[in-house]
Scaffold this active site. Structure first.
Site, mmCIF file in Angstrom:
data_model
loop_
_atom_site.group_PDB
_atom_site.id
_atom_site.type_symbol
_atom_site.label_atom_id
_atom_site.label_comp_id
_atom_site.label_asym_id
_atom_site.label_seq_id
_atom_site.Cartn_x
_atom_site.Cartn_y
_atom_site.Cartn_z
ATOM 1 N NE ARG A 102 38.377 51.264 54.088
ATOM 2 C CZ ARG A 102 38.433 50.224 53.275
ATOM 3 N NH1 ARG A 102 39.751 49.642 53.463
ATOM 4 N NH2 ARG A 102 37.432 50.012 52.520
ATOM 5 N NE ARG A 192 39.698 58.298 48.515
ATOM 6 C CZ ARG A 192 38.574 57.741 48.946
ATOM 7 N NH1 ARG A 192 38.303 56.620 47.859
ATOM 8 N NH2 ARG A 192 37.880 57.900 49.671
ATOM 9 C CG ASP A 269 27.765 56.352 52.446
ATOM 10 O OD1 ASP A 269 26.721 55.988 52.316
ATOM 11 O OD2 ASP A 269 28.897 55.687 52.502
ATOM 12 C CG ASP A 279 34.195 56.130 48.525
ATOM 13 O OD1 ASP A 279 35.158 56.678 48.406
ATOM 14 O OD2 ASP A 279 33.623 56.104 49.519
HETATM 15 P P1 AMP Z 1 31.931 51.808 51.736
HETATM 16 O O1 AMP Z 1 31.183 50.979 51.597
HETATM 17 O O2 AMP Z 1 33.342 51.445 51.445
HETATM 18 O O3 AMP Z 1 31.703 53.371 51.009
HETATM 19 O O4 AMP Z 1 32.302 52.250 53.303
HETATM 20 C C1 AMP Z 1 31.296 52.398 54.280
HETATM 21 C C2 AMP Z 1 31.564 53.233 55.442
HETATM 22 O O5 AMP Z 1 32.552 52.416 56.403
HETATM 23 C C3 AMP Z 1 32.458 54.298 55.157
HETATM 24 O O6 AMP Z 1 32.346 55.344 56.032
HETATM 25 C C4 AMP Z 1 33.899 53.835 55.181
HETATM 26 O O7 AMP Z 1 34.825 54.735 55.894
HETATM 27 C C5 AMP Z 1 33.901 52.970 56.521
HETATM 28 N N1 AMP Z 1 34.713 51.710 56.539
HETATM 29 C C6 AMP Z 1 34.832 50.614 55.431
HETATM 30 N N2 AMP Z 1 35.721 49.920 55.557
HETATM 31 C C7 AMP Z 1 36.568 50.428 56.742
HETATM 32 C C8 AMP Z 1 37.805 50.138 57.367
HETATM 33 N N3 AMP Z 1 38.462 48.940 57.239
HETATM 34 N N4 AMP Z 1 37.919 50.621 58.657
HETATM 35 C C9 AMP Z 1 37.290 51.938 58.843
HETATM 36 N N5 AMP Z 1 36.227 52.247 58.486
HETATM 37 C C10 AMP Z 1 35.865 51.516 57.151
HETATM 38 MG MG MG Z 2 32.482 54.906 50.894
#
Ligand code: AMP
Ligand code: MG
Length: 514
Positions: A102, A192, A269, A279
């Site tokens: 996203r 950002r 990641d 993040d």
């Molecule tokens: P994060 O734990 O926030 O680092 O997210 C892990 C993965 O999930 C990353 O690749 C994000 O881009 C994806 N992600 C988290 N929330 C969403 C969302 N609402 N829509 C699409 N991708 C998401």
């Molecule tokens: Mg992330």
């Protein structure tokens, strides 16, 4: 704003999918896919960071086109928006292809003196990397990221920064507590910035696909962007680069320990190749000192990402990075040596940082024992990390220690704990007396090392409750306070977390649902 100065150097340099196809899918052998952003006819710009916009060369917000750009409703023809592909280890397990689910790039802004800054929206729609998710974001998590990115910047911690904050004008369905209870929430997104959003995971993905040529291209790109390598011989180049990544990562974690920050989701990641904090999800500043504290409910069973684990995890993540770049380095034992050097480097920097927090002239043999004595007191009493140092700065040997430190305590001290405090202060005062710097220099060192104001989770919680109801007074106050975190200007905000927030969801406990 100078939208015409936004370039697409990254996209033009690497192989990508140059057509729009929003199906969620694997995209092997490419670094990005073109993505069309959604439009948000009812979007409302809640905040814009003038000072940042100016400093990166974007200029000032002048007209409705600029506003439409930030609100994702106008994209100049020169910009083709895209999302990048990366992989990662999540909670210690290989998760395969992830990617910007996203986050959508506008490109880079070319500032003066060849400074370049990447710009991306977060929450403006799905990408091929969204897996089953919607690509949207909610107001609560967007405010948290917006404010915390800026707070970290002013604390002197390397970080992505926050350019604009918008309500999307739509509601988004979320299961906030992962309890099966899905509810509509206020939708939002932000823009950002960072010098680069490259992550360990970008290289992990390419390495897993056997594309060592692309691994090399990305590392070369990162070197051009931000690394000054002492020797340019091909043989040493990648080892030197990795050494600097190891040092930057260790430096970053030292900063986190200095200010009391727990990231909450240190998956590979979320690790920046440039050593930035990236993040902001279920993060938290420490209230009570507790090495095993984790704000992330998903992390509760193993506490892998607890405050005190962050250095160990950073090294584990660097090990994954080393595996990804190993084909670029001839002598693998040397890569191993650099990785093993993380601990020595980290602890040296960490202890120096603690010496600064205590206002000591230098790191001496024997200071270790002092630090351990202090840590034992903190872990035992769960005193407030930030306020403890505020009190210590103001402490004078003649004071009644228990009452002086009361401000930093969540529970009254037992007799035994009181003795621990007195014993620690006695050793500390003796150590300071043997210091080669003046008391005023010592105090100054403490004042520039120890923040007075930190963005506590309960403050964010109250600020979000306010904004959801259209009251932005606390939001505005937090923004002012986070700009001068080493000054004691906003005394009413520099207090312990109030009673009643101990187990509050959204304050003391957070999920990844955002
Ligand atoms: P994060 O734990 O926030 O680092 O997210 C892990 C993965 O999930 C990353 O690749 C994000 O881009 C994806 N992600 C988290 N929330 C969403 C969302 N609402 N829509 C699409 N991708 C998401
Ligand atoms: Mg992330």
């Amino acid at each position: 704003m100078h939208l015409d100065k936004i370039t697409q150097a990254f996209r033009q340099r690497f192989p990508g999918e140059e057509h729009y196809d929003l199906r969620q899918r694997q995209t092997p052998d490419v670094l990005y896919a073109l993505v069309k952003t959604e439009t948000f006819p009812k979007a409302e710009l809640l905040d814009f960071n003038q000072e940042l916009a100016r400093s990166i060369g974007l200029g000032t917000l002048e007209n409705s086109r600029d506003r439409d750009f930030l609100n994702c409703n106008y994209i100049p023809d020169s910009i083709q928006t895209y999302a990048t592909a990366y992989a990662g280890h999540q909670f210690g397990n290989w998760a395969g292809q992830l990617g910007d689910g996203r986050a959508i790039f506008a490109g880079e802004i070319q500032g003066k003196d060849a400074n370049r800054t990447e710009l991306q929206w977060k929450g403006v729609g799905a990408t091929p990397y969204s897996r089953s998710a919607d690509g949207r974001a909610v107001l609560r998590s967007t405010i948290r990221e917006y404010l915390m990115g800026e707070a970290m910047h002013f604390l002197g911690v390397p970080t992505s920064r926050s350019l604009s904050l918008s309500k999307s004008g739509e509601s988004v369905l979320r299961d906030k507590q992962y309890s099966g209870n899905v509810k509509p929430e206020t939708g939002a997104f932000m823009m950002r910035t960072a010098k680069s959003f490259l992550r360990f995971g970008h290289l992990e993905l390419l390495a897993a696909q056997g594309r060592d040529d692309l691994v090399k291209m990305v590392v070369d790109y990162s070197i051009e962007l931000d690394f000054d390598l002492p020797s340019s011989s091909e043989k040493d180049r990648y080892l030197q680069w990795f050494t600097q990544v190891v040092h930057r990562t260790a430096d970053l974690v030292v900063h986190w320990y200095r200010v009391g920050f727990t990231h909450g989701v240190l998956n590979t990641d979320n690790m920046s190749l440039l050593g930035l904090t990236l993040d902001y999800g279920p993060f938290s500043m420490l209230d009570e000192y507790d090495l095993s504290f984790t704000p992330n409910t998903t992390d509760l069973p193993g506490r892998r990402y607890a405050f005190g684990e962050q250095a160990r995890i950073a090294q584990w993540n660097l090990w994954q990075l080393a595996n990804s770049i190993a084909p670029l380095v001839e002598e693998h034992e040397k890569l191993q040596e650099v990785l093993d050097g993380f601990s020595t480097y980290f602890w040296q920097k960490h202890d120096q940082m603690l010496a600064n927090k205590f206002g000591l002239d230098a790191l001496r043999e024997g200071d270790q024992a002092l630090f351990e004595q202090w840590q034992d007191f903190m872990q035992d009493t769960k005193a407030d990390y930030t306020l403890f140092f505020t009190c210590l700065e103001e402490y004078e040997g003649t004071m009644n220690s228990a009452s002086h430190f009361q401000r930093a305590l969540y529970q009254p001290l037992s007799q035994e704990q009181n003795s621990k405090l007195e014993a620690f202060l006695k050793v500390y005062e003796q150590r300071k007396a043997s210091s080669t710097i003046s008391p005023s220099d010592s105090l100054q060192l403490m004042q520039i090392t120890n923040p007075k104001f930190i963005v506590r989770n309960y403050l964010l919680y109250e600020c979000i409750e306010g904004l959801e109801k259209g009251d932005r007074s606390l939001y505005d106050q937090l923004k002012l306070a986070l700009g001068t975190p080493y000054e004691n200007t906003f005394g009413e905000l520099n207090v312990r977390r109030p009673q009643g927030y101990e187990g509050t969801f959204g304050s003391s406990m957070l999920s990844c649902s955002s």
